[in-house]
Write a protein that holds these residues in place. Structure first.
Motif, PDB file in Angstrom:
ATOM      1  N   ALA A 226      19.901  12.145  19.969  1.00  0.00           N
ATOM      2  CA  ALA A 226      19.288  11.848  18.681  1.00  0.00           C
ATOM      3  C   ALA A 226      19.684  12.932  17.693  1.00  0.00           C
ATOM      4  O   ALA A 226      19.813  14.104  18.070  1.00  0.00           O
ATOM      5  CB  ALA A 226      17.766  11.805  18.804  1.00  0.00           C
ATOM      6  N   ASN A 227      19.905  12.521  16.463  1.00  0.00           N
ATOM      7  CA  ASN A 227      20.247  13.483  15.416  1.00  0.00           C
ATOM      8  C   ASN A 227      21.369  14.445  15.820  1.00  0.00           C
ATOM      9  O   ASN A 227      21.251  15.657  15.652  1.00  0.00           O
ATOM     10  CB  ASN A 227      19.000  14.279  14.991  1.00  0.00           C
ATOM     11  CG  ASN A 227      18.199  13.515  13.950  1.00  0.00           C
ATOM     12  OD1 ASN A 227      18.744  12.655  13.253  1.00  0.00           O
ATOM     13  ND2 ASN A 227      16.922  13.821  13.833  1.00  0.00           N
ATOM     14  N   LEU A 228      22.425  13.883  16.360  1.00  0.00           N
ATOM     15  CA  LEU A 228      23.586  14.700  16.719  1.00  0.00           C
ATOM     16  C   LEU A 228      24.659  14.489  15.646  1.00  0.00           C
ATOM     17  O   LEU A 228      24.969  13.346  15.305  1.00  0.00           O
ATOM     18  CB  LEU A 228      24.129  14.294  18.085  1.00  0.00           C
ATOM     19  CG  LEU A 228      23.131  14.425  19.234  1.00  0.00           C
ATOM     20  CD1 LEU A 228      23.647  13.718  20.483  1.00  0.00           C
ATOM     21  CD2 LEU A 228      22.870  15.887  19.533  1.00  0.00           C
TER      22      LEU A 228
ATOM     23  N   ALA B 212      16.366   8.928  31.577  1.00  0.00           N
ATOM     24  CA  ALA B 212      15.992  10.271  32.023  1.00  0.00           C
ATOM     25  C   ALA B 212      14.822  10.671  31.137  1.00  0.00           C
ATOM     26  O   ALA B 212      14.997  11.048  29.982  1.00  0.00           O
ATOM     27  CB  ALA B 212      17.156  11.236  31.867  1.00  0.00           C
TER      28      ALA B 212
ATOM     29  N   GLN C 141      14.273  14.062  29.206  1.00  0.00           N
ATOM     30  CA  GLN C 141      15.273  14.242  28.160  1.00  0.00           C
ATOM     31  C   GLN C 141      15.047  13.248  27.025  1.00  0.00           C
ATOM     32  O   GLN C 141      15.305  13.550  25.864  1.00  0.00           O
ATOM     33  CB  GLN C 141      16.684  14.110  28.736  1.00  0.00           C
ATOM     34  CG  GLN C 141      17.083  15.310  29.587  1.00  0.00           C
ATOM     35  CD  GLN C 141      16.400  15.327  30.942  1.00  0.00           C
ATOM     36  OE1 GLN C 141      16.501  14.374  31.698  1.00  0.00           O
ATOM     37  NE2 GLN C 141      15.710  16.401  31.252  1.00  0.00           N
TER      38      GLN C 141
ATOM     39  N   GLU D 206      12.611  14.735  24.819  1.00  0.00           N
ATOM     40  CA  GLU D 206      13.287  15.730  23.985  1.00  0.00           C
ATOM     41  C   GLU D 206      14.010  15.057  22.822  1.00  0.00           C
ATOM     42  O   GLU D 206      14.014  15.542  21.686  1.00  0.00           O
ATOM     43  CB  GLU D 206      14.288  16.488  24.875  1.00  0.00           C
ATOM     44  CG  GLU D 206      14.517  17.913  24.518  1.00  0.00           C
ATOM     45  CD  GLU D 206      13.255  18.728  24.381  1.00  0.00           C
ATOM     46  OE1 GLU D 206      12.272  18.476  25.091  1.00  0.00           O
ATOM     47  OE2 GLU D 206      13.244  19.604  23.511  1.00  0.00           O
ATOM     48  N   GLY D 207      14.629  13.918  23.115  1.00  0.00           N
ATOM     49  CA  GLY D 207      15.338  13.180  22.077  1.00  0.00           C
ATOM     50  C   GLY D 207      14.385  12.609  21.030  1.00  0.00           C
ATOM     51  O   GLY D 207      14.695  12.601  19.840  1.00  0.00           O
TER      52      GLY D 207
ATOM     53  N   TRP E 112      18.040   5.124  25.065  1.00  0.00           N
ATOM     54  CA  TRP E 112      17.889   5.998  26.231  1.00  0.00           C
ATOM     55  C   TRP E 112      17.814   5.169  27.499  1.00  0.00           C
ATOM     56  O   TRP E 112      16.846   4.448  27.735  1.00  0.00           O
ATOM     57  CB  TRP E 112      16.623   6.851  26.097  1.00  0.00           C
ATOM     58  CG  TRP E 112      16.707   7.792  24.937  1.00  0.00           C
ATOM     59  CD1 TRP E 112      16.388   7.507  23.640  1.00  0.00           C
ATOM     60  CD2 TRP E 112      17.171   9.144  24.944  1.00  0.00           C
ATOM     61  NE1 TRP E 112      16.622   8.612  22.850  1.00  0.00           N
ATOM     62  CE2 TRP E 112      17.089   9.622  23.619  1.00  0.00           C
ATOM     63  CE3 TRP E 112      17.642   9.999  25.948  1.00  0.00           C
ATOM     64  CZ2 TRP E 112      17.470  10.919  23.276  1.00  0.00           C
ATOM     65  CZ3 TRP E 112      18.001  11.287  25.599  1.00  0.00           C
ATOM     66  CH2 TRP E 112      17.921  11.739  24.278  1.00  0.00           C
TER      67      TRP E 112
ATOM     68  N   GLU F 138      19.767   5.370  31.744  1.00  0.00           N
ATOM     69  CA  GLU F 138      20.831   5.926  32.578  1.00  0.00           C
ATOM     70  C   GLU F 138      21.740   4.819  33.097  1.00  0.00           C
ATOM     71  O   GLU F 138      22.670   5.076  33.851  1.00  0.00           O
ATOM     72  CB  GLU F 138      20.234   6.714  33.752  1.00  0.00           C
ATOM     73  CG  GLU F 138      19.569   7.997  33.342  1.00  0.00           C
ATOM     74  CD  GLU F 138      20.554   9.038  32.836  1.00  0.00           C
ATOM     75  OE1 GLU F 138      21.333   9.562  33.641  1.00  0.00           O
ATOM     76  OE2 GLU F 138      20.552   9.311  31.622  1.00  0.00           O
TER      77      GLU F 138
ATOM     78  N   ASN G  56      21.717   8.200  24.524  1.00  0.00           N
ATOM     79  CA  ASN G  56      21.021   9.324  25.147  1.00  0.00           C
ATOM     80  C   ASN G  56      21.121  10.578  24.296  1.00  0.00           C
ATOM     81  O   ASN G  56      21.501  11.651  24.761  1.00  0.00           O
ATOM     82  CB  ASN G  56      21.572   9.586  26.560  1.00  0.00           C
ATOM     83  CG  ASN G  56      21.246   8.456  27.505  1.00  0.00           C
ATOM     84  OD1 ASN G  56      20.211   7.810  27.366  1.00  0.00           O
ATOM     85  ND2 ASN G  56      22.125   8.202  28.448  1.00  0.00           N
TER      86      ASN G  56
END
Lengths: 492, 307
Positions: free
Chosen positions: A459-461, A284, A287, A290-291, A435, A437, A457
């Motif tokens: 990053a940095n969580l 995706a 997104q 964004e990651g 990343w 799907e 999917n």
């Protein structure tokens, strides 16, 4: 990559949203001088040991800090030992848990003040301290508070007891969060602590000392000594310390490992990284962009688990970079206390120079350097605009070494095997992102990566219930989750 | 513009657009965290006001109600005549002549009308076309059509596409807004595909919702639609507009939408030509906040008319 022809349609993103300054106004006075917190008392430290801590956003002096010498470190260790023997080590877990819950709640109540102090001291945007650092700090205390009375289940089938006195040395990139990662499991398991904050970010640890006192934590359970390398060495070398927990550079990690060899001290190390962010063509894409942004520009890239190597599938590389650049052109760089700031200041002038040096090395070795943001980079303070290095190869310094700044090295690959090979071609092994799907590919690649953490999917969580830590030269031992208890427990 | 033709290979491409829910939500949260203060707020509140399609779509609508709506559309707040008028009024087809009468011939406020068997869209195509032609004939400048969600969900892209293309032709010079009714599409992947389909079939605007189904205009859905508009613009140079509708009631949420638009599509979309809010009660809160900025304190909400 491909330059757009002038006739191509372009979006006017830069400057599309002029915003007025939105400074966070919560008052958080900075003390003129910071000493140490030993045996439940705030002590001023020695006058001759004072050094200056600077505000990254301005480069101006922020406060004076005392550095602890071996004698002061000894007092702290003695206080910790005595607290361990007299109250904390033998206290029922449920009782210890109550203190931790109280600390967690008090942190939540004072979180805005803490966030402001942290942003001024570290240079990171208030958006991050407010929305990421502080909520996680409280969450770690809450999480380990819950473990305090359940330690019989920490290692199945085993009875456990605390290790004793833990020396904890923490970095400047997430000052309060790293303190929480270290303190919460140590306290929940019945250990006492001597904590040394980084010399460039002492503020929030001392405010935490205030909170510990408000929570009526017994004196000596947590002691805080300020100072730089010499103070850290005194703590590492102290014979009364049973365990060292260190987060910082791989270089210092090696020194500590050597220094403690044969001493019987337990060690956990959370060191550097050169994380790969692998983007497949079937991801995706918006997104994934964004990651990538979260992965490398979060905390100005001063994150050990930063996704500092972007690996893009070759067929989409040019288009993906265009997407990424468009998004970077909406990032606001500037005053860390402005609520709209996305990218703040690097922590110190040394770090600024280090990052600039790496960009120069990249350029010399043939990289194309692209920098962008929504607004001009401030002249004063330690700022570096989000930076992409393209045209780099596996052999380049900027691909192999940890830069610890908002600098992304961009590589491409053609097949999943090549992506895995390139991602693993590093001496580090802390964190990576994948990343796509396509679920089967996601699992295959994630399991093939030599990395302590792999985000699917994302990053940095971070989550206190999830163990975090490295492989290879990124360290050993885990923080967070049930595994985060183990370094602080002896099997009985 | 000649009528667009459906190609199965295009449909495959629409459906290959992928969206990750969790990160979309994180992106939206970041837009919501933007703090809009002082001059920026003044400017964006007025801009938002100028972007409203002031809407009444009720079975009980009457000429009287439409006249009232039109008065408000032209001058939202008599105490501050310098404020902009809204972009359009949005009414049912039979109300279009009354709106035309109330607004007058040269009014800068456009007349939009829902047509095509609103809100379900489940009437036969010839009737939809007839409805659109008549509504345009009655004086509508803009047509807000609904897609056949049942056809879309059952995989009949061709039918949805050809209906839109036919209706676009029936619109003549009128602007066509295509309502996807995202609350019935179920996933962001579907929203991404339906947005691309509608754009390819000739939509001038894509619009989230009818306002009759919940959830209506969520910002996650909005972001996916804005991204579809962006792709199409970068590939072809054709700029499609966006209209979230339903559930946007506060000035604050309108400002968050504008953040998302500015950061996804840039300054060229920060205009009523390319972005609209389908709303009714939003205007009251916009006025409330604008007056707060001018007066330095909040007035009673009763100072501003309900309709």
């Amino acid at each position: 990559m491909n330059q757009q022809k002038p006739s191509d349609p372009t979006l006017k993103l830069r400057g599309a949203l002029p915003l007025a300054p939105a400074p966070e106004r919560c008052p958080a006075p900075v003390p003129e001088r910071l000493g140490h917190f030993i045996g439940g008392e705030v002590v001023p430290g020695r006058d001759e040991s004072l050094f200056t801590s600077y505000e990254p956003a301005t480069g101006e002096p922020l406060c004076q800090v005392a550095a602890a010498d071996a004698e002061e470190v000894d007092r702290a260790v003695t206080a910790a030992r005595s607290a361990f023997d007299r109250v904390w080590g033998g206290m029922p877990g449920a009782e210890r848990g109550k203190y931790l819950y109280r600390i967690a709640r008090r942190i939540q109540e004072r979180s805005r003040e803490l966030a402001v102090l942290e942003s001024r001291d570290n240079g990171k945007p208030i958006r991050e301290t407010r929305d990421v650092d502080l909520p996680l700090v409280a969450a770690h205390f809450f999480y380990y508070a819950g473990w305090a009375d359940k330690l019989d289940y920490a290692i199945p089938g085993q009875r456990v007891r605390p290790v004793g006195v833990a020396g904890q040395i923490i970095p400047w990139n997430f000052p309060l969060l790293m303190a929480a990662w270290k303190l919460a499991p140590a306290l929940a398991t019945g250990n006492t602590v001597v904590l040394k904050p980084a010399e460039t970010t002492p503020l929030t640890a001392m405010m935490l000392a205030e909170i510990l006192a408000e929570a009526e934590l017994p004196p000596g359970v947590v002691n805080i000594v300020n100072g730089a390398g010499a103070t850290g060495a005194a703590l590492v070398d102290h014979p009364g310390v049973d365990k060292i927990a260190f987060t910082g550079s791989t270089e210092v990690g090696r020194i500590i490992t050597r220094a403690t060899a044969g001493s019987g001290k337990r060690l956990t190390m959370e060191l550097g990284g050169k994380g790969a962010n692998i983007v497949f063509a079937d991801a995706a894409l918006d997104q994934a962009v964004e990651g990538v942004i979260d992965g490398i520009f979060f905390n100005q890239g001063q994150v050990c688990c930063a996704g500092s190597r972007l690996l893009i599938e070759e067929g989409i590389a040019a288009a993906f970079l265009d997407r990424l650049k468009r998004r970077i052109e909406t990032l606001r760089i500037g005053d860390p206390l402005d609520k709209n700031t996305d990218v703040g200041a690097l922590n110190s002038v040394e770090q600024l120079q280090r990052v600039q040096r790496y960009i120069e090395i990249g350029r010399r070795q043939g990289a194309a350097v692209w920098q962008g943001s929504a607004c001009p980079t401030p002249e004063q303070g330690y700022f570096v605009a989000p930076t992409l290095l393209t045209g780099v190869q596996q052999t380049d310094t900027v691909v192999r070494e940890e830069i610890f700044g908002p600098v992304l090295s961009v590589l491409t690959f053609r097949t999943p095997d090549e992506a895995i090979r390139k991602a693993n071609d590093t001496e580090y092994g802390l964190a990576a992102s994948v990343w796509t799907e396509k679920a089967s590919k996601l699992f295959e690649v994630a399991h093939a990566l030599n990395s302590g953490v792999v985000w699917a999917n994302g990053a940095n969580l971070f989550d206190p219930a999830s163990p975090f830590g490295g492989m290879r030269h990124s360290g050993f031992g885990r923080e967070g989750g049930i595994a985060g208890l183990w370094p602080y427990l002896e099997i009985q | 513009m000649s009528t667009a033709t459906f190609r199965p290979s295009d449909a495959q491409q629409w459906h290959s657009a992928r969206v990750d829910n969790a990160t979309t939500a994180r992106r939206v949260a970041r837009a919501r965290a933007r703090s809009i203060k002082t001059e920026a707020k003044d400017r964006l509140l007025r801009l938002a006001l100028s972007m409203v399609d002031l809407t009444t779509l009720e079975g009980a609508d009457s000429p009287g109600r439409v006249r009232a709506l039109c008065r408000k559309a032209v001058q939202p707040f008599a105490e501050m005549p310098e404020l902009p008028h809204v972009a359009a009024v949005c009414v049912y087809p039979t109300m279009v002549p009354w709106a035309g009468q109330a607004l007058g011939a040269d009014s800068p406020v456009k007349i939009a009308s829902v047509a095509t068997g609103f809100p379900s869209g489940l009437t036969p195509l010839p009737i939809k076309l007839e409805e659109v032609q008549r509504t345009v004939g009655l004086g509508a400048d803009e047509i807000d059509m609904v897609i056949d969600r049942g056809a879309f969900l059952s995989g009949d892209d061709q039918r949805v596409f050809e209906e839109i293309a036919a209706i676009k032709e029936a619109c003549g010079g009128a602007t066509l807004k295509v309502i996807l009714e995202t609350g019935e599409l179920g996933t962001l992947d579907h929203v991404a595909a339906a947005s691309r389909l509608a754009i390819a079939a000739g939509a001038d605007f894509i619009k989230t919702s009818t306002g009759k189904i919940k959830p209506a205009a969520t910002m996650e859905v909005g972001l996916v639609m804005l991204e579809a508009i962006r792709e199409h613009f970068l590939a072809t140079g054709r700029a499609v507009g966006m209209k979230p509708a339903g559930g946007i009631r506060t000035a604050k949420s309108a400002l968050h939408w504008l953040v998302l638009v500015a950061e996804t599509l840039g300054s060229d979309w920060m205009t009523p030509e390319r972005f609209r809010f389908g709303a009714s009660s939003l205007v009251g809160d916009l006025l409330h906040q604008i007056a707060r900025r001018t007066d330095g304190h909040y007035a009673s909400p009763r100072r501003f008319s309900v309709d």
